[in-house]
Structure formats: structure tokens, C-alpha cells
Write a protein that holds these residues in place. Structure first.
Motif, PDB file in Angstrom:
ATOM      1  N   ASP A  57       0.840  -1.190   0.000  1.00  0.00           N
ATOM      2  CA  ASP A  57       0.000   0.000   0.000  1.00  0.00           C
ATOM      3  C   ASP A  57       0.877   1.244   0.000  1.00  0.00           C
ATOM      4  OD1 ASP A  57      -1.820   1.961   0.198  1.00  0.00           O
ATOM      5  OD2 ASP A  57      -2.698   1.302   2.090  1.00  0.00           O
ATOM      6  N   GLN A  58       1.030   1.818  -1.187  1.00  0.00           N
ATOM      7  CA  GLN A  58       1.871   3.012  -1.307  1.00  0.00           C
ATOM      8  C   GLN A  58       1.235   4.216  -0.636  1.00  0.00           C
ATOM      9  OE1 GLN A  58       3.626   3.583  -5.350  1.00  0.00           O
ATOM     10  NE2 GLN A  58       1.956   2.250  -5.959  1.00  0.00           N
ATOM     11  N   LEU A  59      -0.076   4.156  -0.420  1.00  0.00           N
ATOM     12  CA  LEU A  59      -0.785   5.331   0.086  1.00  0.00           C
ATOM     13  C   LEU A  59      -0.926   5.314   1.598  1.00  0.00           C
ATOM     14  CD1 LEU A  59      -3.504   5.433  -2.695  1.00  0.00           C
ATOM     15  CD2 LEU A  59      -1.635   7.037  -2.395  1.00  0.00           C
ATOM     16  N   SER A  60      -0.426   4.287   2.229  1.00  0.00           N
ATOM     17  CA  SER A  60      -0.497   4.254   3.689  1.00  0.00           C
ATOM     18  C   SER A  60       0.748   4.913   4.275  1.00  0.00           C
ATOM     19  CB  SER A  60      -0.579   2.817   4.195  1.00  0.00           C
ATOM     20  OG  SER A  60      -0.266   2.788   5.578  1.00  0.00           O
ATOM     21  N   PRO A  61       0.572   5.833   5.192  1.00  0.00           N
ATOM     22  CA  PRO A  61       1.751   6.462   5.794  1.00  0.00           C
ATOM     23  C   PRO A  61       2.525   5.508   6.693  1.00  0.00           C
ATOM     24  CG  PRO A  61      -0.244   7.185   6.912  1.00  0.00           C
ATOM     25  CD  PRO A  61      -0.686   6.339   5.762  1.00  0.00           C
ATOM     26  N   GLU A  62       1.949   4.354   6.999  1.00  0.00           N
ATOM     27  CA  GLU A  62       2.625   3.400   7.877  1.00  0.00           C
ATOM     28  C   GLU A  62       2.970   2.108   7.146  1.00  0.00           C
ATOM     29  OE1 GLU A  62       2.514   3.627  11.680  1.00  0.00           O
ATOM     30  OE2 GLU A  62       1.291   5.432  11.870  1.00  0.00           O
ATOM     31  N   HIS A  85       9.573   7.586   4.674  1.00  0.00           N
ATOM     32  CA  HIS A  85       8.895   8.808   5.107  1.00  0.00           C
ATOM     33  C   HIS A  85       9.872   9.740   5.801  1.00  0.00           C
ATOM     34  CE1 HIS A  85       5.291   6.496   4.085  1.00  0.00           C
ATOM     35  NE2 HIS A  85       4.711   7.670   3.956  1.00  0.00           N
ATOM     36  N   ALA A 136      -7.924   7.587   2.315  1.00  0.00           N
ATOM     37  CA  ALA A 136      -7.393   6.891   1.138  1.00  0.00           C
ATOM     38  C   ALA A 136      -6.049   7.469   0.714  1.00  0.00           C
ATOM     39  CB  ALA A 136      -8.393   6.975  -0.006  1.00  0.00           C
ATOM     40  N   GLY A 142      -3.875   8.728   2.709  1.00  0.00           N
ATOM     41  CA  GLY A 142      -2.861   8.489   3.732  1.00  0.00           C
ATOM     42  C   GLY A 142      -2.616   9.645   4.672  1.00  0.00           C
ATOM     43  N   TYR A 170      -3.599  10.242   7.652  1.00  0.00           N
ATOM     44  CA  TYR A 170      -4.231   9.804   8.890  1.00  0.00           C
ATOM     45  C   TYR A 170      -3.177   9.251   9.814  1.00  0.00           C
ATOM     46  CZ  TYR A 170      -3.835   5.048   7.014  1.00  0.00           C
ATOM     47  OH  TYR A 170      -3.351   3.875   6.494  1.00  0.00           O
ATOM     48  N   ARG A 211       1.048  14.443  -0.507  1.00  0.00           N
ATOM     49  CA  ARG A 211       0.976  13.176  -1.236  1.00  0.00           C
ATOM     50  C   ARG A 211       1.346  13.458  -2.687  1.00  0.00           C
ATOM     51  NH1 ARG A 211       1.771   8.471  -0.234  1.00  0.00           N
ATOM     52  NH2 ARG A 211       0.212   8.242   1.413  1.00  0.00           N
TER      53      ARG A 211
END
Lengths: 591, 217
Positions: A305-310, A581, B153, B155, B157, B175
Motif C-alpha cells: 500500500d503506497q498510500l499508507s503512511p505506515e 517517510h 485513502a 494516507g 491519517y 501526497r
């Protein structure tokens, strides 16, 4: 801890310092209530569909490490400066090339896609970004390089990845040899990424390839002369991509492989006649094992998941690129080199028999570095991302047909760090003792391995102390409240100097395995910053390290030297998602 | 958390609109016709496609009209912020200037409000004008539940619900992605703007030199 404990609208209740700093910055200007951070246990669980089930023990690992053979020559021949005209990317010059480029060994490493990699028979063949081996196969992890101290290597690394790739992963590379004592331009600095189409911010032009000058010298060549201080030898290294912002997906896609270094002491020959040789179990009984946590979608395709900050915590563990494989071993001693390739999972490993009884082994190295003395009767290995553990296990005590399992008992709910230890654990690898060795096992584990370099009391007393707080500032990772700048150093250190670095994790939520490039360091002390209580350092972690695992609310002091090479290096969190990040700091070594 | 959650109730929503002038009528209807049930689904790797409203009052589909096949830099903001948010905005203004002609042609910038209850298109238009925003950089609002779904969606959060509830902290990340190649990354909003441009250049396949090279040379 109850909700009452964690929610406080006055903003004055006790709170871990990291969160307090963070709240101060972010809440001051809005009408939102002041809410204190809950501890890890209250964190919101992210519910993802699990990876589809796999077929266990259906794939066999090769019986010995997949070796990369050197090539006789490189065409065009290596130069100190970038051969841009011949397609090399625009790197800085190799330093000390005239001095150390003597009797070199040449390797070609080609980063390439394999469209049909099988992680497990339950999943369809699928693309990985591996490395071309001497057998013509592209594997992920890539082939293993056996190097020797005093024999410089030129690794010509070609980027042949598909540049029109769609999906996670970015097809530029900057290969870091973790944690070799290498010159800056060959270190795989994150901003040195290249492809035929692109030049990273620290390169002048793109290119098809780059020569990495890995001189295979010990740290301390200026201090000790020759090829440096043999007490600084590294053993279990691994090469992996360090592409700025894309390291986690690129390494997950296969941009990783082993690089083992031998010398006169750890000679890689258990029949060595030299009196100085340790004669530890040697190839093919010297076997590297890479663990990577991965996740697969409902179709069995690797996902990220590239869009998850974690990031995503993998719920499958690939062992040398295969899920729940089998390793067949002979009835004799083996040296197993266990590497946590990340991106985010911590492991609590045992080797157990069919009745789940933990089996003993000898721990001989941490972070790839031989300990001063072997640690007998160890039964567990705890490793965070990028940590390594070498063990010697004697399979001769088991009858033919014995089945053993490498199991992981770590409980981990998200990428932030471990959450406990389970009783049962899960099986990662089946080991079958299936044959007698063709020759008698003459390997041994002597009483003494490799002595530690001395740190004098005067050095400890005179070392300047630099403190680094790994924290979050307004939802962004920071180190001492500074954000990563790939183009400018945050710290400048004089070449040949030594310092004490104090690494502080004031956050209540995250574990950070901190990795410092260039040299190994020594852990001096570790303390819980909430209670002030000293945390004991287990013997396996008292040797030379290049990964320093900071649990929440801890501080540690390390002693580290900065010798021989000048230029740009990095310190970063080796939780690859944090690294991507920007939990990173550039430090430069100056003359 | 309780206080913050109330912002999503219809009453607060209406109250908010009592004091803030409404933009397009379509915007009003869209917001009031829907129960605020944000889809908090991190980890899907897919971007939703709700109708959102630009600071020019135009209704657009988020993914189809703004993201698909484009190189984008998406931030979250709010018109009333005074602390770190203007710092990020100030940075993005400089990013806009550094991108020059690429803005609106090769690279599209979006700033989504964190407070759709009060940030109507008109409020956002005033906000954008205050900062000297040029074409190619669009401010977006919409139904709070849609904005919340987008926030997750994309990110913006925190896994920790208590930290996540502090909405203003989500105004500090950018982003960045290339939707045509499904390649995504994130940049802190408060780094030097040259580094934000460099991150955009990393995902923009038409750019050879990732480092920002000033045009004045």
C-alpha cells in the motif's frame, strides 16, 4: 490503561515527552480538544484481508548459497571517475583508487525483472525485481557474493529494470552494501539513485550502470595502515536498494542479496591449515537466510500500500524469497546467517523439533560481526529490521529424517513495532536432516572468535556527545525537530574522529531500528527515559553493531568512529516505511 | 474526540453553513443530502472517486477529473489555519513558482480542505486568492464524509484515533504521485520547497534531473 488515562482536555497531565512536543506544535491554534496519545495497545487496528493461504513445505531452498561468479574483466575497464560516455551515471570519483585498486575482483550485478517468480505454489507466478545470477536465472534475493578482505571488488551494477513499470516500486536504484566500510560514492546514498532515464538529486547525469568500488578494507586504514584494523571485520553483509522514498517497495520487490566477507581469521574454509583460522562451518554449510514480511492480495499477487503512511505489515514471511520452504541439511554443523530484510516485521525466532521443544545453538555473530566469544546454549534470536544473527547449529545430534522448524513467536499488529510474544508461534521454514555429510565434519567453534577493538577511557572521556531525538513533528518524522534534507548535511563530522551519539526515542508508540552507515559502533548504555532505569544489554548485543534498536521511551549511548572516507552518509530508521517517510539524517565526513 | 466528532453531525454542519456563505448550490445539496458516514478504509491502495467542488464552484469527480493519468501533488489545508498550515502553504507557493509552466500542464496541485463544514468553495477561493494561487492548483471541498474518505485513502491519517482526531496535524504532508504509473510517495510539507519539487521530479518520468534546477541559470 483506561480511556480516562489517555484523554485529557487540560493538556497538563503527564505524557511522554515526544507526544507532548508534538501536541504543542499542532494543537495550539485550533479549537480541537487536547487529546493525549494512547499507548500502543489502544491503537486503531487496520483491518486488511489476510494474504490467501499458502501450501506449506512445497518448495525446497537450494542446498547451498547461490553464488555469483566473478567475471574476468569489465568492459569498459573501471575508472576512478564516472565513465559517462560509456553509459555510467554521473557519480563522484572513487577515492584512494590509486592506492586500493590492486588485484581487484569484478562482478556484474544486473537488476532485472523476473516475470515468473513463484513465492509459493498457491500463488501465481509473478514479477519480481531480482538480480541476474551466474546461472542465467533472475532471483530475488539476488545471488550471493563471497568477498575477501584485501581483495577490492568492483561491482558494476546495471539498472535493467522496466522503466515503464506500473505499480509499487520505482525503477531507479542506489544499491547500499549494508554495512560495509565503503567510500561515499559507492555507498548507495539515497540521493544517488539512477536509471537510464533519471539521475537522483546527488548525481550529475543518468546512466545504464554504476561502478561501486567496494575495497573490502577494515575500518581504520589511516589509523592502522594496510587494510585497517582486523577487529573491525564484517561478515554478514547484504546489498539492498536505497532509492530515496522508495526503498521499502523496491526491496520488497527483490532488490536485495547477500555479501559475505571472509578474512584470514574467518576464512570460509573449515579445513584451513592456518593456525589463525577459526574453521567455522564453511560453504556449502555456511548458509544465509533472509526473512522478509510480505502481503498478497486475494489473487495471490504481492501487494504494497503506497498510500499508507505506515506501510503494510506483511502477514507472510518469505525465506530467501519463498514462503514456508524446506531446507534439507546434512547431519553436521551449519552456520546459519539470519538476516531481517524488513520492511517492518520484528522476529522472535526459535528452532524447534516436531514436539515444539526449543533446540540449542551457538550464537557467534550479531549484525554480521563475530562476537569475542561464542554464546552457547542460546535458544532464541530477536532481530529487528536489518539486524542479523549468525548461529552455529549441530544437526549431527539428530537422526536422519528429523524435521525441525524455524518458528517466529513475535506478535506484531502493525508496522510500529512488536506487541508481545505468543506461545506457539508460526513456522517459517522446515529443516529436514536428510543425509550424512560426504566427509567428516571438521568444523569447530573455538573458545575465542574475534576480539573487540579497544575504546580507551581517555577516548570515552573526551568523545563529544551528540544527541538525536527520533520523533514526530506535526505528523512528520523528524530527527531533533529537523526534516531530512538529501542535499545538505545536518551533521558534519571530522574524518578520524570519534563521538558518542545519544539516540533518543521519546515516542510512546514506535520502535525504531536505527542504522548508521560507514562504521560499526558500540552500545554503551541504554535507559528508560520515563523511569530513568538502566536497561541491561544482553551479551549478544554487546559487540559491534550497525543497527541500534530503540524501543519506545528509551535512550541509548553509542560510541562510534568516523574513519578513512569523506563525503555524504546517512543515519536512518531501518523500518523501511519510516525511512521512506524521511526518518533519515545526512551526515558528512570532512577532512 | 467527542467534540471533534460532533463536527460531523448534521446540526453542526448546518450551523457551520449558517455563518459561512455557501458556494455553488450543488455543493450545498450534495453535502446536506448525505449522512456523514466516512469510509475509513486505509490499506486498500485505491483512491475513491467522489464528487468534489473546486474553489471555482465547479463539481468534478475526484479521481476521473483530477488524478487519472496525471502527476499530482496533493495537500490538505483549511482556510482558518494560522500556525504550520501557512508555512506549508508558503512552501507550496514557492513550489508553484519553481514548477513554472509545468503547473497545470505536467503537474497538478490540489489542496483539500480538512474542514469542509466551513470551507465552502467561496471561502476557498478567497483563501487561494490571498496566497496568489495560479491556474493548475485547485482547492477542493465536498461532503464531509467524502472528504474524510479521501483523507484516509490518501494516507493523511494516524493509526492512533486520538492523534488522528487532531485534524490540523494532517496539513503537513504532501501526497505526491504519478497516477499513470500508479507510483506514489509522500513529502513532508515543511522541507525546503526545492526538495518537494525534487520529489515531484522523481515520479515525473519526463524529468531527467531530479534535483530542482533554478531556471535563472
Amino acid at each position: 490503561m483506561s480511556t480516562q488515562d489517555i484523554v485529557d482536555t487540560s493538556g497538563t497531565a503527564p505524557v511522554c515527552p515526544g507526544r507532548r512536543t508534538f501536541l504543542k506544535g499542532s494543537v495550539a491554534t485550533v479549537a480541537a480538544p487536547m487529546i493525549l496519545a494512547p499507548r500502543k495497545s489502544e491503537a486503531q487496528a487496520v483491518v486488511l484481508p489476510p494474504s490467501p493461504p499458502v501450501v506449506p513445505w512445497a518448495i525446497e531452498l537450494p542446498p547451498e548459497a547461490n553464488l555469483l561468479q566473478p567475471v574476468a574483466a569489465l568492459d569498459p575497464p573501471p575508472l576512478a571517475w564516472a565513465n559517462v560516455a560509456a553509459g555510467e551515471c554521473g557519480r563522484d570519483d572513487h577515492p584512494r583508487f590509486g592506492q586500493l585498486y590492486v588485484n581487484p575482483v569484478f562482478y556484474e550485478l544486473r537488476a532485472r525483472e523476473n516475470p515468473d517468480w513463484v513465492f509459493n505454489p498457491a500463488y501465481p507466478p509473478q514479477p519480481v525485481w531480482g538480480w541476474l545470477g551466474s546461472d542465467g536465472q533472475v532471483t530475488a534475493p539476488g545471488p550471493t557474493i563471497f568477498a575477501r578482505y584485501g581483495r577490492p571488488v568492483i561491482a558494476r551494477i546495471y539498472n535493467e529494470l522496466p522503466q515503464d513499470h506500473i505499480g509499487f516500486g520505482s525503477p531507479e536504484i542506489s544499491t547500499h552494501l549494508h554495512n560495509a566500510h565503503n567510500p561515499s560514492e559507492s555507498d548507495g546514498f539515497p540521493g544517488d539513485f539512477f536509471s537510464p532515464l533519471k539521475a537522483g538529486p546527488n548525481l550529475t547525469v543518468p546512466g545504464q550502470w554504476r561502478d561501486h568500488f567496494w575495497p573490502n578494507v577494515y575500518a581504520g586504514i589511516e589509523q592502522f595502515g594496510g587494510i585497517g584494523d582486523p577487529r573491525e571485520a564484517l561478515g554478514t553483509c547484504f546489498y539492498h536498494d536505497h532509492n530515496l522514498d522508495f526503498t521499502a517497495p523496491n526491496v520488497l520487490k527483490g532488490q536485495i542479496g547477500f555479501y559475505l566477507i571472509y578474512d584470514w581469521l574467518d576464512s570460509g574454509n573449515e579445513r584451513d591449515n592456518s593456525r589463525s583460522a577459526l574453521r567455522l562451518p564453511s560453504p556449502p554449510y555456511d548458509y544465509p537466510i533472509l526473512l522478509q514480511d510480505m502481503r498478497f492480495d486475494v489473487n495471490g499477487m504481492q501487494s504494497y500500500d503506497q498510500l499508507s503512511p505506515e506501510g503494510i505489515l506483511g502477514d507472510m514471511v518469505a525465506v530467501n524469497g519463498k514462503i514456508q520452504p524446506v531446507l534439507r541439511v546434512a547431519r553436521r554443523k551449519y552456520r546459519l546467517r539470519v538476516v531481517n530484510g524488513g520492511p517492518s516485521r520484528f522476529y522472535f525466532l526459535h528452532i524447534v523439533n516436531a514436539a515444539s521443544v526449543q533446540q540449542p545453538f551457538i550464537r557467534i555473530a550479531t549484525d554480521g560481526n563475530l562476537l569475542p566469544r561464542p554464546l552457547h546454549n542460546h535458544r532464541k534470536i530477536e532481530i529487528a529490521p536489518a539486524e542479523r544473527a549468525d548461529i552455529v547449529i549441530d544437526f549431527s545430534v539428530y537422526p536422519i529424517g528429523t524435521e525441525l522448524y524455524l518458528i517466529d513467536r513475535q506478535i506484531q499488529l502493525d508496522t510500529r513495532g512488536p506487541d508481545g510474544v505468543s506461545l506457539a508461534g508460526r513456522q517459517l521454514l522446515k529443516i529436514i536432516v536428510d543425509r550424512e555429510p560426504p566427509e567428516a565434519d571438521v568444523s569447530r567453534v573455538p573458545l575465542l572468535l574475534r576480539g573487540l577493538p579497544t575504546i580507551s577511557a581517555a577516548e570515552l572521556a573526551s568523545a563529544p556527545v551528540r544527541s538525536f531525538a527520533f520523533d514526530r513533528t506535526n505528523g512528520q518524522w523528524s530527527i531533533n525537530n529537523q526534516l531530512f534534507d538529501v542535499e545538505n548535511p545536518s551533521v558534519v563530522v571530522q574524518k578520524g574522529s570519534y563521538e558518542i551519539w545519544e539516540l533518543v526515542n521519546p515516542s510512546g508508540g514506535w520502535h525504531h531500528p536505527i542504522h548508521i552507515h560507514l562504521e560499526e559502533g558500540r552500545l554503551l548504555s541504554m535507559v528508560n527515559i520515563e523511569t530513568g532505569v538502566q536497561i541491561p544489554i544482553p551479551p549478544e548485543n554487546q559487540g559491534r553493531r550497525d543497527v541500534y534498536v530503540l524501543p519506545p521511551n528509551t535512550s541509548m549511548r553509542i560510541f562510534v568512529r568516523f574513519r578513512d572516507w569523506q563525503g555524504k552518509y546517512v543515519m536512518h530508521c531501518h523500518n523501511l516505511v519510516h525511512e521512506d517517510h524521511a526518518m533519515m539524517l545526512r551526515f558528512d565526513i570532512t577532512a | 474526540m467527542d467534540t471533534d466528532d460532533k463536527m460531523f453531525t448534521r446540526r453542526t454542519l448546518l450551523a457551520g453553513f449558517g455563518v459561512a456563505a455557501l458556494g455553488a448550490l450543488a455543493f450545498q445539496r450534495s453535502m446536506l443530502d448525505r449522512e456523514p458516514v466516512p469510509q475509513r478504509a486505509p490499506g486498500t491502495g485505491r483512491l475513491p472517486n467522489p464528487t468534489v467542488f473546486t474553489h471555482e464552484g465547479k463539481a468534478v469527480k475526484f479521481y476521473d477529473d483530477l488524478i487519472r493519468d496525471k502527476v499530482v501533488a496533493i495537500s490538505m489545508t483549511y482556510a482558518q489555519c494560522t500556525a504550520t498550515c501557512p508555512a506549508t502553504m508558503g512552501n507550496l507557493i514557492r513550489v508553484q513558482d519553481m514548477l513554472g509552466e509545468r503547473i497545470g500542464r505536467d503537474v497538478f496541485m490540489y489542496s483539500i480542505t480538512l474542514f469542509p463544514e466551513v470551507d465552502t468553495p467561496r471561502v476557498l477561493k478567497q483563501y487561494a486568492e490571498k496566497f496568489g494561487v495560479k491556474p493548475g492548483w485547485t482547492f477542493l471541498t465536498g461532503a464531509p464524509s467524502d472528504i474524510e474518505s479521501l483523507r484516509f485513502a490518501l494516507g493523511f491519517y494516524d493509526l492512533d484515533p486520538a492523534v488522528d482526531a487532531i485534524r490540523t496535524q494532517h496539513a503537513n504532508m504532501i501526497r505526491i504521485g504519478n497516477a499513470a504509473y500508479d507510483r506514489w510517495t509522500m513529502s513532508p510539507g515543511l522541507v525546503r520547497p526545492e526538495l518537494i519539487v525534487s520529489t515531484i521530479n522523481h515520479v515525473d518520468r519526463s524529468v531527467v534531473h531530479t534535483a530542482h534546477i533554478p531556471a535563472t541559470a
